[in-house]
Design an enzyme around this catalytic site. Structure first.
Site, PDB file in Angstrom:
ATOM      1  N   GLU A  58      -1.938 -11.571  -3.041  1.00 39.36           N
ATOM      2  CA  GLU A  58      -2.740 -11.067  -3.541  1.00 39.36           C
ATOM      3  C   GLU A  58      -3.101 -10.755  -4.705  1.00 39.36           C
ATOM      4  O   GLU A  58      -2.781 -10.041  -5.255  1.00 39.36           O
ATOM      5  CB  GLU A  58      -2.617  -9.466  -2.895  1.00 39.36           C
ATOM      6  CG  GLU A  58      -3.284  -8.803  -2.624  1.00 39.36           C
ATOM      7  CD  GLU A  58      -2.652  -7.193  -1.748  1.00 39.36           C
ATOM      8  OE1 GLU A  58      -2.061  -7.261  -2.482  1.00 39.36           O
ATOM      9  OE2 GLU A  58      -3.864  -6.592  -0.557  1.00 39.36           O
TER      10      GLU A  58
ATOM     11  N   CYS B  53      -7.447  -3.728   1.667  1.00 38.91           N
ATOM     12  CA  CYS B  53      -6.894  -4.884   1.776  1.00 38.91           C
ATOM     13  C   CYS B  53      -7.435  -5.592   3.188  1.00 38.91           C
ATOM     14  O   CYS B  53      -6.158  -6.320   2.975  1.00 38.91           O
ATOM     15  CB  CYS B  53      -4.999  -3.981   2.712  1.00 38.91           C
ATOM     16  SG  CYS B  53      -5.471  -2.596   3.775  1.00 38.91           S
TER      17      CYS B  53
HETATM   18  P1  NAD Z   1       0.958   0.836  -4.839  1.00 36.28           P
HETATM   19  O1  NAD Z   1       2.380   0.246  -3.763  1.00 36.28           O
HETATM   20  O2  NAD Z   1       1.292   0.038  -6.541  1.00 36.28           O
HETATM   21  O3  NAD Z   1       1.469   1.935  -4.664  1.00 36.28           O
HETATM   22  C1  NAD Z   1       1.177   2.606  -3.395  1.00 36.28           C
HETATM   23  C2  NAD Z   1       2.510   3.692  -4.232  1.00 36.28           C
HETATM   24  O4  NAD Z   1       3.460   3.440  -3.633  1.00 36.28           O
HETATM   25  C3  NAD Z   1       1.964   4.638  -4.407  1.00 36.28           C
HETATM   26  O5  NAD Z   1       1.525   6.192  -4.209  1.00 36.28           O
HETATM   27  C4  NAD Z   1       2.774   4.558  -5.763  1.00 36.28           C
HETATM   28  O6  NAD Z   1       3.115   6.044  -6.688  1.00 36.28           O
HETATM   29  C5  NAD Z   1       3.865   4.648  -4.802  1.00 36.28           C
HETATM   30  N1  NAD Z   1       5.029   3.723  -5.143  1.00 36.28           N
HETATM   31  C6  NAD Z   1       5.226   2.878  -6.461  1.00 36.28           C
HETATM   32  N2  NAD Z   1       6.522   1.754  -5.905  1.00 36.28           N
HETATM   33  C7  NAD Z   1       7.541   3.081  -5.532  1.00 36.28           C
HETATM   34  C8  NAD Z   1       8.547   3.168  -5.462  1.00 36.28           C
HETATM   35  N3  NAD Z   1       9.478   2.505  -6.296  1.00 36.28           N
HETATM   36  N4  NAD Z   1       9.249   3.758  -4.473  1.00 36.28           N
HETATM   37  C9  NAD Z   1       8.259   4.256  -3.763  1.00 36.28           C
HETATM   38  N5  NAD Z   1       7.030   4.803  -3.455  1.00 36.28           N
HETATM   39  C10 NAD Z   1       6.824   4.009  -4.647  1.00 36.28           C
HETATM   40  O7  NAD Z   1      -0.340   0.279  -4.084  1.00 36.28           O
HETATM   41  P2  NAD Z   1      -1.307   0.826  -4.999  1.00 36.28           P
HETATM   42  O8  NAD Z   1      -1.928  -0.503  -5.815  1.00 36.28           O
HETATM   43  O9  NAD Z   1      -1.301   2.044  -4.461  1.00 36.28           O
HETATM   44  O10 NAD Z   1      -2.151   0.314  -3.541  1.00 36.28           O
HETATM   45  C11 NAD Z   1      -2.739  -1.203  -3.538  1.00 36.28           C
HETATM   46  C12 NAD Z   1      -1.965  -2.325  -2.168  1.00 36.28           C
HETATM   47  O11 NAD Z   1      -2.057  -1.372  -1.326  1.00 36.28           O
HETATM   48  C13 NAD Z   1      -2.460  -3.470  -2.075  1.00 36.28           C
HETATM   49  O12 NAD Z   1      -1.725  -4.420  -1.988  1.00 36.28           O
HETATM   50  C14 NAD Z   1      -3.368  -2.639  -0.721  1.00 36.28           C
HETATM   51  O13 NAD Z   1      -3.312  -4.451   0.464  1.00 36.28           O
HETATM   52  C15 NAD Z   1      -2.602  -2.436  -0.020  1.00 36.28           C
HETATM   53  N6  NAD Z   1      -2.865  -1.585   0.813  1.00 36.28           N
HETATM   54  C16 NAD Z   1      -3.169  -1.645   1.996  1.00 36.28           C
HETATM   55  C17 NAD Z   1      -3.225  -1.168   3.249  1.00 36.28           C
HETATM   56  C18 NAD Z   1      -2.562  -1.981   4.880  1.00 36.28           C
HETATM   57  O14 NAD Z   1      -3.115  -0.494   5.297  1.00 36.28           O
HETATM   58  N7  NAD Z   1      -2.323  -2.691   4.767  1.00 36.28           N
HETATM   59  C19 NAD Z   1      -4.448  -0.076   2.918  1.00 36.28           C
HETATM   60  C20 NAD Z   1      -4.472  -0.237   1.816  1.00 36.28           C
HETATM   61  C21 NAD Z   1      -4.006  -0.451   1.098  1.00 36.28           C
END
Ligand code: NAD
Length: 970
Positions: free
Chosen positions: A886, A790
């Site tokens: 992003e 991130c």
């Molecule tokens: P994602 O949003 O696709 O998924 C994150 C989680 O949400 C997963 O466990 C997924 O199964 C769940 N999810 C998906 N749809 C959902 C819904 N409708 N309801 C509830 N849960 C749901 O993200 P990703 O691809 O796993 O991770 C990458 C993203 O995370 C990037 O955008 C990155 O910037 C962000 N990130 C942010 C931080 C931070 O601290 N700000 C840290 C790490 C990653």
């Protein structure tokens, strides 16, 4: 007194006598320079500011910039009237004072740098020849960040060798004895200058790349009868340098060549073992080689680095310990003179006298070893040694002013150091008797606080939860694994082998303490080799999600009343288990999400830290706090758990983030349902195993793997879920935020949502930044772990003044990266997480090609796996999609701006506001401007290199003020 000590004193006194015959102040340049140095020795703060100023000066182009920095570094009036008046004068006439300052600093640098280039240095060497002083020449240069830089270095070494050989063809040995051991031309080579991708975890790769670059130089050196010495730099490269030396000089071609040498640093605790090993190697090889024994020049760096990473410090803490070890190693070298030629690199008369006395005792002719001293320092000592008939060689750095600054500052620090011999002798007139004392007598019994990371952390607050924290709350991070050690490399290789054997295993859900299997199994693949299935996770559907909420609800009553001490203990046990299973957990991450070794280890370390840190914070926050006391009434502030917490994690920090959110929930007395990402089920299952082993009670932590859009969405809306902790994309986060805002029938609580979302991080390279450093960090931040953080750098904002200088080095640096399967040590760029990400990122690259200029794209990629070429776009404008959205992959946009104001506007003009970074020379110098810097909703301004750690715990509570009435007794 022993006979040897007597002899050392006798010889030492003789050297002092000769030195005193031609007295010289510590700093030979008179005037302003001498006054500044005298002031630095009295005032540590002034010294720090002065040396920082010296370091930044060459990169400042305008007089107003010079005056600006002068103001920032020396604005404190406490530096006395001399400095105050100088600064005021400089401000009045910047166009005059700027060049004068530059001229003075160049003068300082030239005192320690023997010449700008090979032509220039010859003049100096000739002068020394007439004084019977030999030379070894070293090339100064900027940090090598690319193979282009490394090739240029190799060519410069070769050129230097040719010129030196030509110019010194008729020179003869100054002593005219044993000259076959000491060729006239002597070149000191820095290994790190010849390969930009040296990774301490992978010495084999380094050797494979370094050997071909060294062979032509060694061949030519042999032809022209020159000597090549491998210099030693930081500890991280030590083992690789030793291994390289032993490998290359065992090769048929060089096996019989005696004119190769290497450095041993006596301040290293393992130096004796290394030297013994080298001697044994030399005996087996059967050909003479040389060792330059030095004390070591990176003490501050090594101690800081090891404290920072929690490593055992490789260097001795006390100066006399290094001095004593120098003597031990001196004896070892001289006793093995039949195979190894010794060069003693020290300015310390005691160390020199000891070597002389011991050689004498062994009956060695003084012409069979030599003393090496630095150019521009300790002139009277060199002269004295020549007068005594010893062989003296000067270490002569050659290079331009800009790269020479770091070298200059090292020399200035050495000269002005409180413990330095030269300062004691030439500036403070410490008596000869005192200076010749046996160093073993000066070693103090283990000094409390020295080298103790805890002591250091509490002293400067660096590891504290905040800058003004009480010392009891100082937190100590778990050490990172140091992959420079063979043992760590072998453990990691072993763990990778073991985890590979478990490929294809199935992992259940865990609900209310029971293992639950479902009909549906979700495979989790290795993104480097998608036909490999790392494991299968049972897929939860709505019924399992309902069951999990019920189990968590039932467990809440008891868990919320469990003493916080017990809850904190649970986390600490989990941390200990992760520590024990550290390599195994890292290996799972390498396979399941494609993390390079050090990144995977960093993730496990962060998970351990979360557990220990939250346990510590729980003890602090768990006790009610008296907020006010009025007659008849005491007011207390308590934290109460909220209820059932639903933890939703991403895959990119698959154990740390999941663990951070879940452990914060658990330790604060909430019960938790944790859902790992679909792409990192095995990592999630591992974490569940850890907590089960730690003894988490049934229902307190439930493990539910499954689809976010199915069970995730269901639980977000669930009336019995009180709190949602989410980390992931903005798209999903915003959906959750919105949905959780609706109060549903039967819902008791307003849901609390903690959303950590995506980023579009910017780094501004300011006009005074060190370009090499800025490029190194940009590359690591943008492409390390494939840009899937991130906080990964996504927009590089360059001031137009800097643009060409940065770009010139950025593209070759990107082109030098090692892209490959992270199962191999030392790989920095692996595969992206899955096919969907692979396609999405490639689409963005197409968008970039239509919007901006494709400045670089890697070509050689592994054929199998989801590998995306590191890609750089230039001519990017702030409104373009690649600058706004992003991408979450190894794609970097470069934006050119006029000045810092525009840079800040561009950096802040984004929908995302997670992290930001401004590359300036000095953190302090930016303080007054930091307020306007890109901060990401006021969150953090720091280098976007590492995933940051923060405390998510407080929002897991209800805060309640409780008024307790006390019946007054009369
Ligand atoms: P994602 O949003 O696709 O998924 C994150 C989680 O949400 C997963 O466990 C997924 O199964 C769940 N999810 C998906 N749809 C959902 C819904 N409708 N309801 C509830 N849960 C749901 O993200 P990703 O691809 O796993 O991770 C990458 C993203 O995370 C990037 O955008 C990155 O910037 C962000 N990130 C942010 C931080 C931070 O601290 N700000 C840290 C790490 C990653």
């Amino acid at each position: 007194m022993t006979a040897v000590q007597n002899e050392i004193e006798r010889r030492g006194s003789r050297i002092f006598e000769l030195v005193d015959k031609h007295p010289q102040p510590l700093f030979s340049k008179a005037g302003l320079y001498q006054r500044l140095m005298a002031l630095s020795m009295r005032d540590e703060q002034f010294k720090v500011q002065l040396f920082r100023f010296v370091d930044v000066l060459p990169s400042l182009r305008h007089p107003r910039e010079i005056i600006g920095h002068l103001n920032e570094y020396f604005s404190d009036d406490g530096f006395g009237p001399f400095v105050g008046t100088g600064i005021r004068l400089a401000r009045i006439v910047p166009w005059v004072s700027g060049p004068i300052l530059r001229w003075n600093v160049s003068g300082m640098a030239h005192q320690f740098i023997a010449g700008k280039n090979s032509d220039d240095v010859i003049k100096t060497l000739r002068k020394r020849r007439s004084q019977k002083i030999g030379f070894t020449v070293d090339l100064l240069g900027e940090a090598v960040v690319s193979e282009a830089d490394a090739d240029e270095y190799a060519a410069r070494y070769l050129d230097l060798l040719e010129k030196l050989a030509r110019e010194t063809k008729n020179w003869t040995d100054p002593l005219g004895k044993n000259s076959e051991l000491f060729p006239v031309v002597n070149l000191s080579v820095k290994i790190s200058a010849l390969y930009s991708q040296i990774n301490p975890a992978d010495p084999a790769d380094a050797i494979a790349h370094l050997a071909p670059k060294l062979r032509p130089l060694l061949r030519r050196a042999r032809e022209v009868g020159a000597f090549i010495n491998f210099d030693m730099e930081s500890y991280a490269h030590k083992n690789t340098t030793l291994e390289l030396f032993k490998t290359i000089f065992r090769e048929e071609e060089f096996k019989n060549w005696p004119h190769a040498g290497i450095v041993i640093q006596a301040y290293l605790r393992d130096s004796e073992a290394d030297l013994r090993d080298l001697i044994e190697w030399g005996r087996k090889r059967g050909t003479r080689f040389a060792v330059r024994l030095v004390k070591g020049a990176y003490w501050d760096y090594e101690t800081t680095k090891s404290l920072q990473n929690g490593w055992d410090c490789p260097v001795y803490f006390q100066k006399p310990e290094s001095d004593a070890n120098f003597e031990t190693l001196t004896r070892l070298l001289l006793e093995n003179e039949s195979i190894v030629t010794a060069a003693f690199g020290s300015h310390n008369i005691r160390s020199i006298a000891h070597a002389q006395a011991f050689a004498d005792e062994l009956g060695l002719d003084p012409s069979r070893f030599e003393f090496q001293l630095l150019y521009g320092m300790a002139g009277p000592i060199k002269r004295a040694l020549v007068e005594m008939g010893y062989r003296v060689r000067e270490y002569c750095p050659v290079g331009e002013l800009l790269p020479g600054m770091a070298y200059l500052v090292r020399r200035l620090l050495e000269n002005t150091s409180n413990e330095g011999f030269l300062r004691a002798k030439f500036a403070e007139n410490v008596s000869a008797k005192e200076l010749l004392r046996d160093p073993t007598e000066l070693i103090k019994p283990a000094v409390a606080g020295i080298g103790d990371p805890g002591g250091s952390a509490s002293a400067d607050g660096k590891n504290s939860t905040s800058l003004d924290i009480a010392s009891a709350d100082v937190y100590r991070n778990s050490p990172l694994v140091n992959f420079a050690y063979k043992d760590s490399q072998e453990k990691m290789q072993g763990a990778l082998r073991e985890v590979r054997k478990r490929f294809g295993e199935k992992y259940p859900l865990v609900i209310g303490g029971e293992k639950v299997w479902t009909d549906q199994l979700t495979p989790s693949v290795n993104p480097s080799a998608p036909d490999e299935i790392v494991g299968y996770g049972s897929e939860a559907g709505i019924p399992e999600a309902e069951r999990a909420v019920k189990a968590a609800r039932e467990a809440f009553g008891k868990w919320s009343r469990t003493p916080f001490e017990e809850r904190a203990h649970l986390l600490e046990r989990a941390a200990d288990i992760m520590e024990r299973r550290r390599y195994e957990l890292s290996a799972v991450e390498v396979f399941e999400v494609g993390k390079p070794w050090n990144e995977a280890d960093g993730d496990i370390r962060e998970a351990i830290d979360f557990c220990r840190f939250y346990a510590q914070q729980m003890r602090r926050l768990g006790r009610p706090k008296l907020t006010q006391r009025v007659p008849g009434e005491d007011s207390y502030h308590h934290y109460w758990p909220r209820g059932v917490t639903f933890v939703i994690a991403p895959w990119n920090f698959p154990i740390a983030i999941l663990c951070g959110m879940a452990s914060a929930g658990v330790v604060t007395g909430n019960t938790v349902i944790m859902k790992p990402s679909e792409q990192s089920i095995v990592c999630g299952a591992m974490l569940m195993q850890v907590f089960e082993e730690a003894g988490v009670p049934s229902g307190v932590l439930n493990f539910l793997s499954g689809h976010g859009s199915v069970i995730g969405a269901h639980l977000v809306d669930h009336k019995d879920v009180d709190l949602i902790a989410f980390t992931g994309s903005r798209e999903v986060g915003l959906k959750i935020w919105e949905s959780a805002g609706i109060t549903r029938p039967g819902q008791r609580e307003l849901k609390r949502v903690i959303c950590e979302m995506g980023g579009k991080n910017a780094m501004i390279v300011d006009s005074d930044a060190d370009v090499g450093e800025a490029v190194g960090y940009s590359i690591y931040s943008a492409f390390g772990f494939q840009g899937q953080k991130c906080s990964a750098l996504s927009r590089l904002i360059l001031l137009q003044d800097n643009y060409d200088r940065v770009m010139e080095r950025l593209i070759p640096a990107a082109a030098s990266l090692r892209v490959g399967n992270p199962e191999e040590p030392g790989i920095m760029v692996g595969p992206v997480i899955d096919e969907a990400a692979y396609r999405r990122i490639l689409d963005y690259i197409e968008v970039g090609k239509s919007e901006a200029t494709l400045a670089y794209q890697a070509k050689d990629l592994p054929r199998q796996g989801y590998f995306i070429p590191p890609t750089i776009f230039t001519d990017v404008k702030p409104n373009m999609r690649i600058a706004r959205e992003e991408i979450f992959g190894p794609v970097l946009s470069v934006l050119k701006v006029r000045d810092l104001d525009e840079a800040l506007e561009v950096a802040n003009g984004s929908d995302y506001a997670l992290t930001g970074d401004r590359r300036i020379f000095l953190a302090e110098s930016g303080q007054h401007r930091a307020r306007q810097s890109p901060t990401g909703s006021g969150k953090r301004l720091h280098q976007s290199l590492v995933h940051r750690r923060d405390c998510r715990a407080p929002s897991f509570w209800r805060i309640q003020n409780e008024w307790q009435r006390h019946q007054s007794r009369w």
